[in-house]
Structures are given as C-alpha cells and as structure tokens.
Design a protein around this motif. Sequence first.
Motif, mmCIF file in Angstrom:
data_model
loop_
_atom_site.group_PDB
_atom_site.id
_atom_site.type_symbol
_atom_site.label_atom_id
_atom_site.label_comp_id
_atom_site.label_asym_id
_atom_site.label_seq_id
_atom_site.Cartn_x
_atom_site.Cartn_y
_atom_site.Cartn_z
ATOM 1 N N SER A 110 0.833 -1.205 0.000
ATOM 2 C CA SER A 110 0.000 0.000 0.000
ATOM 3 C C SER A 110 0.862 1.245 0.000
ATOM 4 C CB SER A 110 -0.956 0.013 1.195
ATOM 5 O OG SER A 110 -0.249 0.101 2.401
ATOM 6 N N ALA A 111 0.288 2.327 -0.541
ATOM 7 C CA ALA A 111 0.939 3.637 -0.575
ATOM 8 C C ALA A 111 -0.111 4.687 -0.254
ATOM 9 C CB ALA A 111 1.557 3.905 -1.944
ATOM 10 N N ARG A 112 0.273 5.651 0.594
ATOM 11 C CA ARG A 112 -0.682 6.668 1.025
ATOM 12 C C ARG A 112 -0.034 8.039 0.970
ATOM 13 N NH1 ARG A 112 -2.887 5.992 6.993
ATOM 14 N NH2 ARG A 112 -2.864 3.853 6.187
ATOM 15 N N MET A 113 -0.812 9.030 0.518
ATOM 16 C CA MET A 113 -0.394 10.424 0.548
ATOM 17 C C MET A 113 -1.517 11.231 1.188
ATOM 18 S SD MET A 113 2.634 11.093 -0.616
ATOM 19 C CE MET A 113 2.440 12.859 -0.873
ATOM 20 N N THR A 114 -1.141 12.093 2.158
ATOM 21 C CA THR A 114 -2.129 12.893 2.864
ATOM 22 C C THR A 114 -1.607 14.318 3.018
ATOM 23 O OG1 THR A 114 -2.732 10.928 4.155
ATOM 24 C CG2 THR A 114 -3.598 13.026 4.908
ATOM 25 N N ALA A 115 -2.511 15.276 2.861
ATOM 26 C CA ALA A 115 -2.196 16.680 3.112
ATOM 27 C C ALA A 115 -3.047 17.159 4.278
ATOM 28 C CB ALA A 115 -2.470 17.525 1.872
ATOM 29 N N HIS A 116 -2.406 17.787 5.266
ATOM 30 C CA HIS A 116 -3.083 18.291 6.460
ATOM 31 C C HIS A 116 -2.930 19.809 6.513
ATOM 32 C CE1 HIS A 116 -2.757 14.073 8.008
ATOM 33 N NE2 HIS A 116 -1.556 14.139 7.465
ATOM 34 N N ARG A 117 -3.978 20.491 6.985
ATOM 35 C CA ARG A 117 -3.864 21.947 7.130
ATOM 36 C C ARG A 117 -4.780 22.431 8.238
ATOM 37 N NH1 ARG A 117 -3.714 26.761 2.620
ATOM 38 N NH2 ARG A 117 -3.855 28.483 4.106
ATOM 39 N N GLU A 118 -4.235 23.343 9.063
ATOM 40 C CA GLU A 118 -5.067 23.998 10.056
ATOM 41 C C GLU A 118 -5.831 25.134 9.387
ATOM 42 O OE1 GLU A 118 -2.769 25.277 13.361
ATOM 43 O OE2 GLU A 118 -2.209 23.242 13.986
ATOM 44 N N LEU A 119 -7.094 25.309 9.799
ATOM 45 C CA LEU A 119 -7.963 26.301 9.189
ATOM 46 C C LEU A 119 -8.652 27.124 10.267
ATOM 47 C CD1 LEU A 119 -9.652 24.048 6.465
ATOM 48 C CD2 LEU A 119 -7.832 25.714 6.088
ATOM 49 N N ASP A 120 -9.245 28.207 9.847
ATOM 50 C CA ASP A 120 -10.047 29.037 10.739
ATOM 51 C C ASP A 120 -11.304 29.436 9.981
ATOM 52 O OD1 ASP A 120 -10.928 30.501 12.851
ATOM 53 O OD2 ASP A 120 -9.538 32.184 12.575
ATOM 54 N N TRP A 121 -12.094 28.428 9.615
ATOM 55 C CA TRP A 121 -13.320 28.637 8.850
ATOM 56 C C TRP A 121 -14.515 28.400 9.772
ATOM 57 C CZ3 TRP A 121 -12.252 25.399 3.761
ATOM 58 C CH2 TRP A 121 -11.186 25.990 3.072
ATOM 59 N N GLY A 122 -14.742 29.274 10.661
ATOM 60 C CA GLY A 122 -15.848 29.081 11.581
ATOM 61 C C GLY A 122 -15.602 27.863 12.442
ATOM 62 N N PRO A 123 -16.511 26.883 12.416
ATOM 63 C CA PRO A 123 -16.306 25.678 13.247
ATOM 64 C C PRO A 123 -15.216 24.749 12.722
ATOM 65 C CG PRO A 123 -18.279 25.432 11.918
ATOM 66 C CD PRO A 123 -17.812 26.851 11.714
ATOM 67 N N VAL A 124 -14.780 24.920 11.480
ATOM 68 C CA VAL A 124 -13.770 24.040 10.895
ATOM 69 C C VAL A 124 -12.386 24.568 11.242
ATOM 70 C CG1 VAL A 124 -12.855 23.029 8.787
ATOM 71 C CG2 VAL A 124 -15.330 23.416 9.024
ATOM 72 N N ILE A 125 -11.617 23.766 11.978
ATOM 73 C CA ILE A 125 -10.290 24.194 12.419
ATOM 74 C C ILE A 125 -9.160 23.420 11.738
ATOM 75 C CG2 ILE A 125 -11.171 24.933 14.661
ATOM 76 C CD1 ILE A 125 -9.954 22.342 15.827
ATOM 77 N N GLY A 126 -9.509 22.439 10.911
ATOM 78 C CA GLY A 126 -8.472 21.678 10.234
ATOM 79 C C GLY A 126 -9.056 20.813 9.147
ATOM 80 N N ALA A 127 -8.204 20.437 8.178
ATOM 81 C CA ALA A 127 -8.656 19.600 7.070
ATOM 82 C C ALA A 127 -7.579 18.579 6.738
ATOM 83 C CB ALA A 127 -8.990 20.436 5.848
#
Length: 962
Positions: A489-506
Amino acid sequence: MSKNIKNSAHAGAPLRATPIALACSLLMLGASGYSGAQEAAPATPAEATATAQTAESPAKTDNPGMTTVRVTGIRSGIEAAVSIKKNATSIVEAISAEDIGKLPDSTVAESLSRLSGVTTQRDKVNGKATQVSVRGLSPSFNGSLLNGREQASTGDARNPEFDLFPAELTGSVLVYKTPTASVIGQGLAATIDLRTLRPLEFDTRKIAASIRKERIGVDAGGEEGSGHRKTLSYIDQFANRTIGLSLGVTSFKQDNGDELSFDSWGGYLPDRPYNGGTVKVIGGFLSETAHRKNDRDSATATLQFRPNAKFKTSVDLFYSRGTETTSRVGLEGAIATNAGIYDPDGVLSNATIVNGIATSGTVSNYKGDIRNNMFRGKDNFKSVGWNAEYKLNDWRLEGDLSYSKGHRYNANYETIAGQPGNTPASQLGSISYSGFDGTNFQSVKYTPSLDYTDRSVMKLTDVDGWGGGPLTPQAGYLAQSKIDDKLKSARMTAHRELDWGPVIGAHVGVNLSKREKSRLGDGEGRLSVNGGDGYAAATIPGTNTAIAGPVGIRVAQFDPTGTLGTIYSMNTWVDAAVLARDWVVTEKVNTLYAMADVDSKLFGIPYTGNAGIQVVRTDQEGQGNQVDQSKCTGITVDTCLFTINRDGIKYTNVLPSMNLAFDLGDDKVLRVGAGKQMSRANLDNMRAGLNYSLPTSSPYDPALSGTGGNPRLKPYMARSLDLSFEKYFGNRGYVSAAFFFKKLDNYVINAPRGFDFAPYVSSTTPLPATGEFKGSTIGFLTTPVNGQGGTMRGIELAMNLPFSLLWRPLDGFGATVNYSYTDSSVTLPTSGFITASNKPVFADQVSEIGLPGLSKNVSSLRLYYEKSGFQMSYTIRNRSSFVGEIKDYRSDSQFTFIRSETIADIQGSYEFQSGWLKGVSIFAQANNLTNTPFREFTKDPDIVTTSRSYGKFYAAGVNVKF
C-alpha cells in the motif's frame, strides 16, 4: 479532543467522590454481575505511554511543599489509556503497556478482552485467546492494523491472528468503535490498531529484559507441559535527540502437555432393537489426547529521524516466525450402529433401560479405530512501513509506504489402526458401558473387550472401509496446504489547520493498495498400507502406549512422521472436491478520503470532532479450479483434467462518517458517532472454482448439487449510530454508559440457486433416476451471496476507578468493570453455512442461527492493588454462548456452537525500590484458574457434544529495566 474538553479537568487537582461518581460506580458494579477487567491503555503512538510513565500524582506543581510521586506499573497503563479515551474525538477504547515491554497480559487478545464491548474466543487447539469479537460481531468484521497500516495474514482470514504479535512488543492498542474517515482498513465492528514504541517519545535510554518459566496444562487430566519465554527491549536517542531507535525481540517455546477432548458425535443417540422393543443407545464417540508443542521468535525495530521541526521520518520493521506440532492419539468407533462397510451394526445385550434409554449394557461388533495423527505447521510473517512528514508553510504533507507478507504451511497426517476389514465377525470385540443418563456421554464408563495396546491384534490398516472397499483402501489420510498473502500500500495525505468558523483543520488523501492471497494444496489423498492387498495390514511401530482422552482407555501410540514410503503409499486425490479448495484472489483498492476537524459550540455547549468521507474503489478477481467432468475418469492428475476459472467485479462504496464530543463541564463528555461501515468477506468466499455431485440425500427432489465461490461478492455494509456518556476523574478514572445501533444492509450466506451443470458433466456422471429432475443436468449451485441483513443494538457500561477517589485510605486499590448486552434481529439459515467440512455441526439440529460471534452478555472485572513496588490483580471475564469459528482437520474454518464460559486469572509482582536491585522485579501469574474447558454443543447448551480441557497455566519470572 478540543481545548475545551482538555482544559475542563485541572490536571492533578485533588479529586473527591461526588454523588454522581458514587452513583455511577454503584450502577456499574450492580449491572455487571461478576464482570472482568478492562485495562486502560493508550493506543496511539507511544507518546501516551511516555506521558503516563512521567505522570505525577497528586499534582504537577512548583510548590516545594508538595510531594512528587512517580506513577508506574498498573496505574501508569490505566492513566495513559484514560488520557487517550478522554482526548479522542471518536469513540475509542485503549490499553497501554504498564511498562516497557509489558502489556497487562501475555497475549494482545487477552488484554483487549478487558475493554468494554470486547471479548475473545479461545483457539480450540491450544486454548489461547487468539480472536477478538467487538460488539457481538464475528472477528472477521474487525479491521486490524499495525502502526496504522493494514497487514497480510498467515491464516485463511483477512486479518492476522493476535497471537502473531507478542504482547511484549506492543506499546499500546487502540480500538476505534466508530468510523473515522482518516483511518484506512476499517472494520464493520471495530478497527483495532496495534502500536509499537516510538523511541523519540521517551526522554532517555530505556532497556528492559525479562525471562519466565511456565507450567502448562495443570489439572487438565493428563501430563503437564512446560515452557519458557525471553524478551529484550532497547530504546535510545542519538545526535542530540534527532535520531531514535527502538528494538525488541521475544522468543518462546511451549510444550502444552496433554489436552483431553471428547466428541459424542453430536450427541448421537440412535434407536436400536432390544427385547422386542426399541431403545436409545449411545451411537459412538471419539476420545483423544492431544499433545502440542510450539515456538515463536519475533522482532520489531523502529528508526526515527527528526532533524528539525519541519521534517520527520520513521521506518517500522516487524518479523515473526513460528512452528507448531500437535500429536493426537485417540479411540473412535460406532457403538450402536456402524461406521463403515467393514463395521457391522452392534447388538445390545445385558442392558438396563430407564425411560427408553439404555443406561448401561454391552454392544457386540465393536470396531474401535486407534487414531494416531500428527499436525505440523510453520509460518512466517514480515512487515515493513515507511512514513515521512514535511511541513510546508501552512500545509503538512505526509507519505506512507508499507509491505507485508505472510506464509503458512500445514501438513496433517491421519492414521487408523485396528482390526483389518476382512476380520471375521466372530473375532470382533464388544464394548460395555455404564452410568449413562442420556446426556453425560463424556462421564460414562466405557470398557472394550479387546486390548487396544496389543500390536499383534491392532494393525495399521483400513479398519472400516472408509475408502470405499478393497479396491480403494484407506488406512489414513494426508492433507498438505500452503497459504501465501502479500499486501502492498501507498498513502499520501495533506493536512492543514484552518479558521473557517467551526472548521479548524482539514485532511485530504489517497491510499492505494494491492493484495494477492492464495490457498493451494501441496498433496492430498488417502494412505494405503504397502503390499497391494486392499486388506493389507502392518505392525504399529514402537512400543509406546497412551491414554485415549478422558475415557481412560489405553491404546497403542506412534508418530506417523516418516512412514510415507516405508509403511504407506499416498494415493493423491486430484478430484473436484480437493481442487475446489484451491484458490487465488487479487484485490486492488483505491481510497480517496477527506476529513474536517471541528471545534465550536452548539446551543452554548462546546464540542469538538470530525466529519469526513471515504470513496472506496475496488477491483477484485477470484481464481479457482474447475474439473472437466467430461474428461475426468479418476482421481489423479492424469485421469482428472481441470482448467482455471477467473471472474471478478469492480465497484465503488461511499462511506460518510461523523464524530462529535460535547463538553458538558465538570469532566463530563457526551459523544455522538454516526457513519456507514463495511467489511469485506473472507477471501476464500471469492474463489472462482466449483464442485458438484448427486447427493444421497437432499432437501429437494434428487438433483445435481454443487458448491463454489463467488468472485463477484460484495462487502458487508452497515449504518451505525453511537451515543456515549462519560464522566472522568482527571486522567485517573472514569465511568461511562454507551448505546449503539447498527443496521446491517446485508449479510453474506451460502444460498442455492438453479444452475445447469451441462458444461461440466460427462457420460459417467450420475444423474437423478427419479423425481422432477430425472435425467436432468439442471440442479442447484450453492455459493456465497449478499443476503438480507437486519438490526443489532446494545448497551455498554464501564467503570475504571482507583478506590482512593472514594476513600483516601484505599489508595493503591482499584477496579475496572465492564458489562455489555447485545441483541440482534438477524437470523441466518443454517443451510447457508453447511459445507462438506462443517455439515455435522448444524445438520438436522437447528434450522437457523443468530449472528456468528454474538454473545448477548459479556462482562469482566479486574481488581488491582499497587503500592510501594507491590502489584496484584485479579481478573474474571464471562461471555454467554455464541456461534464461533474453529478449524477443522484441514485447517479450514467451520462454524460451531460454543458454550458460555467464565475464566479467571491472577497476577502479582514486586519491584525493588532501592539498592543494587532497583529496577528488578519478580512476578508470577496464573491463568484459567477456573479450569474452564472449551465446550461445543449442537442444539441444547446443557448437552455438550465436544469438550476439550486445557488445564491451568502458571508462570513466574524476572524483569530487569535500566
């Protein structure tokens, strides 16, 4: 979990027993009866373990007047696990190592059984807890991960058995009960993630070693066994803590001693004539003594590199190899009727009749078969994983590669000894029995008239004509097989902190995996004694004798290894039934996933959590053998030609999920989880081969009937809803009550359908001679299909508290209590589980069963004491009756009813606190104090049809850490 919930507990603040805490405690104790232990433990990386090992009680403080106490051992593991559970955004359970290289039990599965809603099934062969059921679902419904990665297996199931991973090499285990979009390889019941240690999450070098001796099979009724186990763990940091290394090795050898088993042939009680009437007489039995030896060597290594705050990478290695030999010596034979064409029916005499049952008597024409069987298995498993993370401005990019491979080889010799098939009836013996009450088959006194140790009478031969007659003698059987499994298996993930109202990360990512698994025969067929005569007989080698199981009858014993060629010839079977067991399945699974972290308020109540989705694209292909019956004139490679069938399917599943944790204040949390879940069927269900014949009996008019796999089989699907209320006492304990509901959209069963076998028949294929299908090639093919589902629901109550919260003089004492009740509307026809290997389990007994793996009631209790270097714990766990999976003589899975069981364990240790022995601890443990056997039944739990005694297990040893 969010800052709101994290900050709601003032870490280390003195805690008092509030009325709510006392009420919840009493509720948990009262509801669970005599439950048994959940041991809390982290299951994310080792940072939770490290946190627990440096935790201080009663408070972290700069006040020089306060005393700092280091928390270790049992409480260290509990507090680390409570911290994981408390701060998770999903509904999870956790266990953690109490110290380096020390989970609370000798196997991972035993430790998991301490958790709420989790129970284990013991392996029928060795009595160890190797399979884990969560929330009343079969072990095959779990996703199993190692360091967050899916793994190959060495058995016929998808997931590796937990005894493959020694507890000493496991730092923590996390059980996800609700789906989370960022977790790959999830199961429908739960996802179990085993974690090895992270060296850079420890503050200094750590070295730990242990050695222990074992007594096995104590009070089992036969010869005791013994074993020893050695473990070494090493953790270090280099280059100004930018490089971390952890190494762990474990090795054990065990001789399990004698394990006694008795099989009443399903409680077989046929009617026989006696004094002009009809009475019920014992039909027959198999009584065996098994002696098992096994060894395993395992190693794990983790290398971490973290040169700066922006970049880190790690490599995980795991290797395990094991061997197993099991010798069985026993006596089997029909009493009232016959067991083959050379075995005449018995005639009852001198009987005592009570309520139509012959409670004692003598039966003539008894042909007992001496069974000397030898099973040999060896396996190896290897896994490697590489992970790297790089922080680029506001993004954190992560890549992960993994590869695992499992291989297992099985060989099973079966031999039969007794009187040859042409022995005159006048020379056959008899068997007398007494003390029978209609149900107590095992405790009956059996006395044969012949001496089954007399090698001049008892010969290696075809005793009953199981091969079909003198032209095809069968004096034994040899089955060999290989299982190979590879997963990349191979996996790629991108993480980011956000400040979109209730959304604080993606989090967004993709995971690509490919798996290929095969089960191939390596020679299978009947054994015949050399000499060319269908009634040929040979002297049993050696002079050894042994007790044939709990009936106490002594028989001749020998090891059949090496007899192929010297005593026996193998007539290799290459017929449809044998070839149908071979298969190859390939899966390519591509998963796109996206998940948002949330942190906000709802009606003024703070909450944190996540919401996400997985889109899973599957491309699967099954291969299997198909015999060309038009050209099949025998059972050899030259006389039975076959081709390879291939078929498959592509499909897409969309799996949304949501988890919210509401901070109710005062360390109280309400959790809500919902989502869609799936579990893939076992790979052998997706084979492409089929086999058929004209059965002697059928639920239909006489018709051709066959079985096969289904390469187009789709996964089990379910929708779930979870609610959990939890009250925490800092990180020291908690009480909780949870409710879960699952709507199973489908369940895989074997179902018959109309099928035209015309392309597969030959001029010699028997066709129906009467009935609706007279002379027709139209019949019924039974294959796995996605059938109807149903609902299941349950409650889970848990308490994990040190008693000092209730009364400070009880400092050091504590308990973990769990109780779960699960119910389901799912009923499954037993015809959907009948195959050639498991038909005797359900045939003619019940028409339907509940969900395999479901015990309605599961409970556990652990009482512990820890202070001044002393540690003591007592655990008792119970599960009610259930339908379980066991292995047959070919190591193929089959279903059976398993009776309720209660198992108790005790452990104790002392660690020297000062002097030159500081860091040294001595320990002792005893498992299965209740001496509970493994018991099967066919309909009535009070009528045990098969029982196997393992005895008690004792161990003592020394741990050293520095």
